[in-house]
Design a protein around this motif. Structure first.
Motif, PDB file in Angstrom:
ATOM      1  N   LEU A   1       0.836  -1.205   0.000  1.00 22.99           N
ATOM      2  CA  LEU A   1       0.000   0.000   0.000  1.00 22.99           C
ATOM      3  C   LEU A   1       0.870   1.253   0.000  1.00 22.99           C
ATOM      4  O   LEU A   1       0.640   2.185  -0.785  1.00 22.99           O
ATOM      5  N   LEU A   2       1.866   1.283   0.864  1.00 22.41           N
ATOM      6  CA  LEU A   2       2.750   2.448   0.915  1.00 22.41           C
ATOM      7  C   LEU A   2       3.584   2.562  -0.358  1.00 22.41           C
ATOM      8  O   LEU A   2       3.893   3.672  -0.811  1.00 22.41           O
ATOM      9  N   GLY A   3       3.941   1.403  -0.933  1.00 21.32           N
ATOM     10  CA  GLY A   3       4.692   1.445  -2.180  1.00 21.32           C
ATOM     11  C   GLY A   3       3.918   2.145  -3.280  1.00 21.32           C
ATOM     12  O   GLY A   3       4.491   2.831  -4.131  1.00 21.32           O
ATOM     13  N   GLY A   4       2.586   2.012  -3.246  1.00 23.16           N
ATOM     14  CA  GLY A   4       1.759   2.654  -4.253  1.00 23.16           C
ATOM     15  C   GLY A   4       1.744   4.166  -4.158  1.00 23.16           C
ATOM     16  O   GLY A   4       1.413   4.857  -5.128  1.00 23.16           O
ATOM     17  N   ILE A   5       2.101   4.702  -2.980  1.00 25.10           N
ATOM     18  CA  ILE A   5       2.149   6.165  -2.837  1.00 25.10           C
ATOM     19  C   ILE A   5       3.587   6.652  -2.641  1.00 25.10           C
ATOM     20  O   ILE A   5       3.815   7.770  -2.198  1.00 25.10           O
ATOM     21  N   GLY A   6       4.545   5.766  -2.982  1.00 28.59           N
ATOM     22  CA  GLY A   6       5.944   6.170  -2.944  1.00 28.59           C
ATOM     23  C   GLY A   6       6.580   6.043  -1.587  1.00 28.59           C
ATOM     24  O   GLY A   6       7.611   6.657  -1.336  1.00 28.59           O
ATOM     25  N   GLY A   7       5.991   5.244  -0.709  1.00 26.80           N
ATOM     26  CA  GLY A   7       6.528   5.133   0.642  1.00 26.80           C
ATOM     27  C   GLY A   7       7.412   3.930   0.851  1.00 26.80           C
ATOM     28  O   GLY A   7       7.793   3.631   1.976  1.00 26.80           O
ATOM     29  N   ASP A   8       7.760   3.227  -0.242  1.00 23.53           N
ATOM     30  CA  ASP A   8       8.581   2.029  -0.106  1.00 23.53           C
ATOM     31  C   ASP A   8       9.992   2.252  -0.632  1.00 23.53           C
ATOM     32  O   ASP A   8      10.710   1.314  -0.933  1.00 23.53           O
ATOM     33  N   ASN A   9      10.368   3.534  -0.743  1.00 25.92           N
ATOM     34  CA  ASN A   9      11.690   3.850  -1.262  1.00 25.92           C
ATOM     35  C   ASN A   9      12.617   4.272  -0.131  1.00 25.92           C
ATOM     36  O   ASN A   9      12.241   5.099   0.704  1.00 25.92           O
ATOM     37  N   PRO A  10      13.830   3.743  -0.069  1.00 23.57           N
ATOM     38  CA  PRO A  10      14.781   4.168   0.956  1.00 23.57           C
ATOM     39  C   PRO A  10      14.986   5.673   0.910  1.00 23.57           C
ATOM     40  O   PRO A  10      15.054   6.275  -0.149  1.00 23.57           O
ATOM     41  N   GLY A  11      15.092   6.282   2.076  1.00 27.20           N
ATOM     42  CA  GLY A  11      15.260   7.726   2.144  1.00 27.20           C
ATOM     43  C   GLY A  11      13.951   8.461   2.349  1.00 27.20           C
ATOM     44  O   GLY A  11      13.935   9.614   2.747  1.00 27.20           O
ATOM     45  N   GLN A  12      12.818   7.786   2.057  1.00 25.48           N
ATOM     46  CA  GLN A  12      11.517   8.417   2.259  1.00 25.48           C
ATOM     47  C   GLN A  12      10.894   7.790   3.500  1.00 25.48           C
ATOM     48  O   GLN A  12       9.850   7.138   3.447  1.00 25.48           O
ATOM     49  N   ASP A  13      11.546   8.015   4.641  1.00 21.85           N
ATOM     50  CA  ASP A  13      11.239   7.231   5.828  1.00 21.85           C
ATOM     51  C   ASP A  13      10.577   8.013   6.953  1.00 21.85           C
ATOM     52  O   ASP A  13      10.414   7.494   8.036  1.00 21.85           O
ATOM     53  N   LYS A  14      10.217   9.278   6.718  1.00 31.12           N
ATOM     54  CA  LYS A  14       9.497  10.005   7.766  1.00 31.12           C
ATOM     55  C   LYS A  14       8.183   9.310   8.083  1.00 31.12           C
ATOM     56  O   LYS A  14       7.850   9.061   9.245  1.00 31.12           O
ATOM     57  N   LEU A  15       7.393   9.005   7.037  1.00 34.41           N
ATOM     58  CA  LEU A  15       6.105   8.349   7.243  1.00 34.41           C
ATOM     59  C   LEU A  15       6.302   6.983   7.877  1.00 34.41           C
ATOM     60  O   LEU A  15       5.558   6.592   8.779  1.00 34.41           O
ATOM     61  N   LEU A  16       7.318   6.254   7.420  1.00 31.23           N
ATOM     62  CA  LEU A  16       7.596   4.932   7.972  1.00 31.23           C
ATOM     63  C   LEU A  16       7.848   5.004   9.476  1.00 31.23           C
ATOM     64  O   LEU A  16       7.365   4.170  10.243  1.00 31.23           O
ATOM     65  N   SER A  17       8.581   6.018   9.921  1.00 32.55           N
ATOM     66  CA  SER A  17       8.933   6.125  11.345  1.00 32.55           C
ATOM     67  C   SER A  17       7.714   6.376  12.221  1.00 32.55           C
ATOM     68  O   SER A  17       7.749   6.123  13.420  1.00 32.55           O
ATOM     69  N   PHE A  18       6.625   6.876  11.642  1.00 32.34           N
ATOM     70  CA  PHE A  18       5.390   7.094  12.399  1.00 32.34           C
ATOM     71  C   PHE A  18       4.504   5.855  12.417  1.00 32.34           C
ATOM     72  O   PHE A  18       3.744   5.654  13.363  1.00 32.34           O
ATOM     73  N   LEU A  19       4.579   5.028  11.386  1.00 31.29           N
ATOM     74  CA  LEU A  19       3.640   3.914  11.227  1.00 31.29           C
ATOM     75  C   LEU A  19       4.213   2.550  11.585  1.00 31.29           C
ATOM     76  O   LEU A  19       3.488   1.572  11.608  1.00 31.29           O
ATOM     77  N   LEU A  20       5.517   2.473  11.885  1.00 31.36           N
ATOM     78  CA  LEU A  20       6.168   1.186  12.095  1.00 31.36           C
ATOM     79  C   LEU A  20       5.960   0.686  13.530  1.00 31.36           C
ATOM     80  O   LEU A  20       6.876   0.679  14.360  1.00 31.36           O
ATOM     81  N   PHE A  21       4.740   0.241  13.804  1.00 30.86           N
ATOM     82  CA  PHE A  21       4.417  -0.296  15.129  1.00 30.86           C
ATOM     83  C   PHE A  21       4.836  -1.764  15.188  1.00 30.86           C
ATOM     84  O   PHE A  21       3.997  -2.660  15.310  1.00 30.86           O
ATOM     85  N   GLU A  22       6.147  -1.990  15.112  1.00 32.13           N
ATOM     86  CA  GLU A  22       6.694  -3.343  15.199  1.00 32.13           C
ATOM     87  C   GLU A  22       7.694  -3.385  16.342  1.00 32.13           C
ATOM     88  O   GLU A  22       8.477  -2.456  16.539  1.00 32.13           O
ATOM     89  N   ARG A  23       7.682  -4.481  17.090  1.00 25.34           N
ATOM     90  CA  ARG A  23       8.374  -4.527  18.372  1.00 25.34           C
ATOM     91  C   ARG A  23       9.877  -4.312  18.283  1.00 25.34           C
ATOM     92  O   ARG A  23      10.468  -3.731  19.206  1.00 25.34           O
ATOM     93  N   ALA A  24      10.528  -4.757  17.203  1.00 25.95           N
ATOM     94  CA  ALA A  24      11.973  -4.538  17.113  1.00 25.95           C
ATOM     95  C   ALA A  24      12.281  -3.045  17.053  1.00 25.95           C
ATOM     96  O   ALA A  24      13.238  -2.568  17.670  1.00 25.95           O
ATOM     97  N   TYR A  25      11.455  -2.297  16.324  1.00 26.41           N
ATOM     98  CA  TYR A  25      11.626  -0.852  16.206  1.00 26.41           C
ATOM     99  C   TYR A  25      11.266  -0.152  17.506  1.00 26.41           C
ATOM    100  O   TYR A  25      12.029   0.685  18.023  1.00 26.41           O
ATOM    101  N   THR A  26      10.100  -0.488  18.095  1.00 27.08           N
ATOM    102  CA  THR A  26       9.673   0.200  19.318  1.00 27.08           C
ATOM    103  C   THR A  26      10.601  -0.130  20.493  1.00 27.08           C
ATOM    104  O   THR A  26      10.854   0.726  21.337  1.00 27.08           O
ATOM    105  N   ARG A  27      11.132  -1.349  20.537  1.00 24.80           N
ATOM    106  CA  ARG A  27      12.074  -1.686  21.608  1.00 24.80           C
ATOM    107  C   ARG A  27      13.363  -0.881  21.480  1.00 24.80           C
ATOM    108  O   ARG A  27      13.944  -0.462  22.488  1.00 24.80           O
TER     109      ARG A  27
END
Length: 403
Positions: A332-358
């Motif tokens: 879904l994010l890839g369809g709006i350009g959110g799956d490209n390295p360097g475009q990670d602001k949005l990713l940092s808000f939506l990545l509710f995964e335990r490795a990241y939150t820990r």
């Protein structure tokens, strides 16, 4: 400087930030550790927006047991998966994508207008199981808490509204584009505060629809001040020094890149403007000896502030964990350009995964422990500077000190 006093009211302010809110949990873990084991809640006033609103109500509902409240927050944030916050199954994501597509093609006819990109009903279910709002009143009655506030933005009136529950002597306030309203906090108030525009659906309360409180919160420190704070600990979620490398011309920004930029602006820019305002007011008050103050100066008070923000760029950390995002959301994010390295602001808000939150919890803990002594002095009412913040903040505000 503010002299030590048992009457000093210290507020905790937690801005929004989606998954970045895990950093706040790490700071709170450090606070719980540096205080004596059976200490009561050190923050009589708690104010939060968006993800900070979730952390706020959890602390407030368990204010009589501060250390266990923080432990509960760490347990939840440290075991997050995206499907605890929004639906990630392929069917739901596919239907959402098709809904948006046909809505654009048909102008909203026949299929209706989509309300959001993601369905956050799983988060509502999680909060309904884990937050006992009735305990907030019990904490207030027991003297462990004076007030807790969450802020949302009304789409109808275009005003920022702070819903607060607190001691009987606290009063509503009404200012231009912002107001405070006493209420019994409930799940709807929190869901309104976390309703990130376009990402999550708006929440109806009464006859109005509300979205993320950061949208209209130009003065995020204001609720704590209205509720009687003498000093404010602010736990931010952005290292302002990140992304200061020279700009180079590349392809035009994608929708995901623009969305991430907008969220970054929503959640943090108002905070730094408010810190400037507080610094100016403090300087004005302190420039006049107390015996000579009159008129408007008698109706204002200096506010001590302490700011803790990440020492690392959270976008870089998010990029390391990009692969942990569920496949359907990545598509879904890839369809709006959110799956490209360097475009990670949005990713940092939506990545509710335990490795990241820990990793964010650990970073928050380390950053708070670096200033352990100053933090302890601040929350226990000791003599402190008017402003304790990273050097880049002090540099930006140096003009106000005449240096």
């Amino acid at each position: 400087m503010n002299n030590q006093s048992d009457s000093i009211k210290t507020a905790l302010v937690m801005p929004g930030g989606g998954a970045r809110g895990a950093f706040q949990v790490g700071v709170l873990k450090a606070v719980a550790e540096i205080l004596p084991k059976n200490s009561k809640n050190p923050f009589p006033i708690i104010s939060g927006t968006s993800a900070g609103a979730v952390n706020s109500v959890v602390l407030a509902s368990r204010a009589q047991h501060f250390r266990s409240a923080v432990a509960e927050l760490e347990k939840v944030w440290g075991n997050f998966r995206c499907n605890h916050v929004f639906k990630t199954d392929h069917l739901t994501v596919f239907k959402c994508g098709m809904h948006w597509l046909f809505s654009f093609i048909l102008g909203g006819r026949f299929v209706g207008t989509p309300k959001s990109l993601l369905d956050n009903s799983p988060l509502r279910e999680l909060l309904s199981r884990n937050v006992r709002f009735s305990r907030i009143a019990a904490a207030i009655d027991a003297g462990c808490l004076e007030a807790v506030a969450v802020t949302a933005a009304s789409y109808g009136s275009a005003r920022s509204k702070t819903f607060f529950e607190g001691a009987d002597d606290l009063r509503d306030w009404d200012r231009t584009r912002r107001l405070g309203e006493r209420t019994k906090l409930n799940l709807d108030c929190v869901m309104a505060s976390i309703a990130v525009p376009m990402i999550f659906p708006p929440q109806r309360i009464g006859n109005e629809y509300y979205g993320d409180g950061a949208m209209r919160q130009a003065t995020p420190l204001s609720p704590a001040v209205h509720l009687g704070a003498d000093r404010i600990l602010v736990v931010g979620i952005r290292d302002e020094l990140g992304g200061t490398e020279p700009a180079t011309l590349g392809p035009p920004p994608t929708f995901a890149q623009i969305a991430g930029y907008m969220l970054d602006t929503l959640f943090m820019d108002g905070l730094y403007s408010d810190l400037e305002r507080v610094t100016r007011i403090n300087q004005l008050i302190d420039s006049v000896p107390e015996a000579l103050r009159s008129g408007a100066l008698l109706r204002v008070r200096p506010i001590d502030t302490m700011l803790i923000v990440p020492s690392e760029d959270l976008r870089v950390i998010a990029e390391r964990h990009r692969h942990e995002l569920p496949m359907a959301i990545r598509i879904l994010l890839g369809g709006i350009g959110g799956d490209n390295p360097g475009q990670d602001k949005l990713l940092s808000f939506l990545l509710f995964e335990r490795a990241y939150t820990r990793e964010l919890i650990a970073l928050g803990y380390r950053d708070a422990m670096k200033v352990r002594d100053q933090l302890l002095q601040f929350i226990t009412g000791a003599d402190v500077p008017r402003l304790f913040a990273p050097d880049w903040i002090k540099k930006d505000l140096s003009a106000f000190r005449g240096s």
